[in-house]
Design an enzyme around this catalytic site. Structure first.
Site, mmCIF file in Angstrom:
data_model
loop_
_atom_site.group_PDB
_atom_site.id
_atom_site.type_symbol
_atom_site.label_atom_id
_atom_site.label_comp_id
_atom_site.label_asym_id
_atom_site.label_seq_id
_atom_site.Cartn_x
_atom_site.Cartn_y
_atom_site.Cartn_z
ATOM 1 N N ASN A 168 17.990 -69.941 -13.350
ATOM 2 C CA ASN A 168 17.405 -68.807 -14.069
ATOM 3 C C ASN A 168 18.459 -68.261 -15.019
ATOM 4 O O ASN A 168 19.406 -67.598 -14.592
ATOM 5 C CB ASN A 168 16.958 -67.735 -13.054
ATOM 6 C CG ASN A 168 16.372 -66.523 -13.751
ATOM 7 O OD1 ASN A 168 16.170 -66.512 -14.961
ATOM 8 N ND2 ASN A 168 16.103 -65.487 -12.974
ATOM 9 N N LYS B 181 18.123 -66.025 -17.158
ATOM 10 C CA LYS B 181 17.882 -64.604 -17.436
ATOM 11 C C LYS B 181 17.973 -64.360 -18.946
ATOM 12 O O LYS B 181 17.651 -65.252 -19.719
ATOM 13 C CB LYS B 181 18.836 -63.735 -16.604
ATOM 14 C CG LYS B 181 18.757 -64.094 -15.101
ATOM 15 C CD LYS B 181 19.415 -63.113 -14.195
ATOM 16 C CE LYS B 181 19.230 -63.546 -12.737
ATOM 17 N NZ LYS B 181 19.809 -62.633 -11.762
ATOM 18 N N HIS C 13 10.453 -61.699 -10.116
ATOM 19 C CA HIS C 13 11.894 -61.539 -9.919
ATOM 20 C C HIS C 13 12.192 -60.049 -9.711
ATOM 21 O O HIS C 13 11.572 -59.190 -10.333
ATOM 22 C CB HIS C 13 12.666 -62.090 -11.118
ATOM 23 C CG HIS C 13 14.128 -62.209 -10.846
ATOM 24 N ND1 HIS C 13 14.971 -61.116 -10.846
ATOM 25 C CD2 HIS C 13 14.891 -63.278 -10.518
ATOM 26 C CE1 HIS C 13 16.194 -61.521 -10.539
ATOM 27 N NE2 HIS C 13 16.172 -62.820 -10.334
ATOM 28 N N GLU D 137 14.419 -58.223 -10.765
ATOM 29 C CA GLU D 137 14.775 -57.479 -11.978
ATOM 30 C C GLU D 137 13.523 -57.016 -12.711
ATOM 31 O O GLU D 137 13.511 -55.952 -13.331
ATOM 32 C CB GLU D 137 15.676 -58.368 -12.873
ATOM 33 C CG GLU D 137 17.084 -58.472 -12.293
ATOM 34 C CD GLU D 137 17.803 -59.773 -12.602
ATOM 35 O OE1 GLU D 137 17.352 -60.535 -13.481
ATOM 36 O OE2 GLU D 137 18.819 -60.042 -11.926
ATOM 37 N N GLU E 98 15.151 -63.833 -2.474
ATOM 38 C CA GLU E 98 16.368 -63.356 -3.130
ATOM 39 C C GLU E 98 16.672 -61.930 -2.672
ATOM 40 O O GLU E 98 16.066 -60.969 -3.177
ATOM 41 C CB GLU E 98 16.178 -63.355 -4.647
ATOM 42 C CG GLU E 98 15.856 -64.715 -5.218
ATOM 43 C CD GLU E 98 16.229 -64.793 -6.691
ATOM 44 O OE1 GLU E 98 16.917 -65.755 -7.039
ATOM 45 O OE2 GLU E 98 15.860 -63.894 -7.454
ATOM 46 N N GLY F 224 23.791 -61.384 -8.321
ATOM 47 C CA GLY F 224 24.803 -61.050 -9.315
ATOM 48 C C GLY F 224 25.947 -60.219 -8.776
ATOM 49 O O GLY F 224 26.762 -59.696 -9.534
ATOM 50 N N SER G 118 23.795 -65.040 -5.742
ATOM 51 C CA SER G 118 25.208 -65.432 -5.778
ATOM 52 C C SER G 118 25.459 -66.845 -5.250
ATOM 53 O O SER G 118 26.522 -67.130 -4.684
ATOM 54 C CB SER G 118 26.078 -64.419 -5.021
ATOM 55 O OG SER G 118 26.020 -63.160 -5.664
HETATM 56 O O1 G3H Z 1 17.209 -65.721 -10.211
HETATM 57 C C1 G3H Z 1 18.349 -65.795 -9.783
HETATM 58 C C2 G3H Z 1 18.907 -64.751 -8.962
HETATM 59 O O2 G3H Z 1 18.645 -63.490 -9.473
HETATM 60 C C3 G3H Z 1 20.322 -64.956 -8.547
HETATM 61 O O3 G3H Z 1 21.226 -64.578 -9.543
HETATM 62 P P1 G3H Z 1 22.779 -64.838 -9.278
HETATM 63 O O4 G3H Z 1 22.907 -66.279 -8.880
HETATM 64 O O5 G3H Z 1 23.458 -64.523 -10.584
HETATM 65 O O6 G3H Z 1 23.187 -63.921 -8.172
#
Ligand code: G3H
Length: 309
Positions: free
Chosen positions: A62, A64, A150, A152, A222, A228, A268
């Site tokens: 992802n 983002k 997600h 977010e 998640e 993150g 993460s």
């Molecule tokens: O979609 C992915 C997740 O939000 C994980 O993000 P991350 O690997 O940066 O913690």
């Protein structure tokens, strides 16, 4: 805690054990609870236990809202030239999810054994919806996947579990497959309400879908506190929650769906922790954020799926 060994070795043990258990259950027609799970939780083995060994590992990247024309080009080049040690035609499914503006570029230039996902979708027919991207337009661009729900988007765009469920159903009806996300916040985990929250998030999804729809759904667990932050859930924490979700599917949808739906862990994940996480029996892959923006790290994560087979 040490992992339980490679998925192939484990599969061998599972196949042998499951064959015995499954034949007994064929007669009993009753699920049996394994002992040895953490507090109050248990994992069911049924006559379809053999199917569990067949879930194809899944790695989602992802991206983002990251990237520029130059960095996206470079990332595509890194991914295209990377040395894979797994077979993407059968062992591992890889899906990259760039921002909308780069979907065309990624679809056209990314290696063809990796699929492409949008990060959201409008659950209406094309028309007067300023700023939105209807599912039909994604299909027109030969996009096969969409990430939905997600945290977010739940947090920043007010997407409720009902909206996520409705979008998941609409996506499937539009011919898309979904990576549908769920997960608890830190305060919910700390107050012991993780499973309660997941139950609330899962119910509308299960209510919106019929059994066949689940063939088109990958669930991504998640924990919001791990996204993150560098605070990855321990393999045991993740496995405990994945086992809960698998049992939830058995109890609330069907044993078949429970055995076949892939449940990803996200939060993460990186090239150092993916191998151990992936050896847990109910973790069927990852949804990777930050580490998916580096071709080398993402490829290492894909290759770490070897340990899970
Ligand atoms: O979609 C992915 C997740 O939000 C994980 O993000 P991350 O690997 O940066 O913690």
């Amino acid at each position: 805690m040490a992992s339980r060994g490679s998925r192939s070795a484990r599969s061998g043990r599972v196949l042998l054990g499951a064959a015995v258990v499954a034949s007994a259950l064929l007669m009993l027609q009753t699920p049996v609870d394994f002992v040895g799970m953490s507090a109050g939780d248990s994992r069911r083995v049924s006559r379809t236990a053999l199917m569990a060994a067949k879930r194809r590992f899944f790695i989602g990247g992802n991206w983002k809202a990251n990237g520029s024309p130059a960095s996206v080009k470079q990332l595509i080049e890194e991914l295209n030239s990377a040395k894979l040690e797994v077979d993407t035609s059968k062992d591992v499914e890889v899906v990259c999810s760039p921002p909308f503006v780069y979907l065309s570029q990624v679809k056209s230039d990314l290696r063809k054994d990796y699929a492409v996902a949008a990060q959201n979708m409008w659950d209406k027919a094309p028309g007067a919806w300023t700023g939105e991207t209807p599912a039909a337009m994604l299909k027109d661009m030969s996009i096969d996947w969409v990430v939905l729900g997600h945290s977010e988007r739940r947090e920043s765009c007010g997407e409720t579990s009902e909206v996520v469920a409705s979008k998941t159903k609409f996506a499937i009806e539009s011919g898309l497959s979904t990576i549908t996300c769920i997960g608890e916040k830190l305060e919910e985990r700390e107050s012991g309400k993780t499973f309660e929250l997941l139950d609330l998030q899962m119910k509308p999804i299960a209510a919106a879908l019929n059994e066949e729809d689940w063939d088109k759904v990958v669930l991504a667990y998640e924990p919001v506190w791990a996204i993150g932050t560098g605070k990855v859930a321990t393999p045991e924490q993740a496995e405990e929650t994945h086992a809960f979700l698998r049992k939830w599917l058995a109890d609330n949808v069907s044993q078949k769906v429970s055995d076949s739906v892939r449940i990803l862990y996200g939060g993460s994940v990186n090239n150092k922790n993916s191998e151990e996480l992936g050896t847990k029996p109910n973790i069927d892959g990852f949804l990777v954020g930050g580490a998916s923006l580096k071709g080398g790290a993402f490829t290492t994560i894909i290759n770490s799926a070897k340990a899970a087979m």
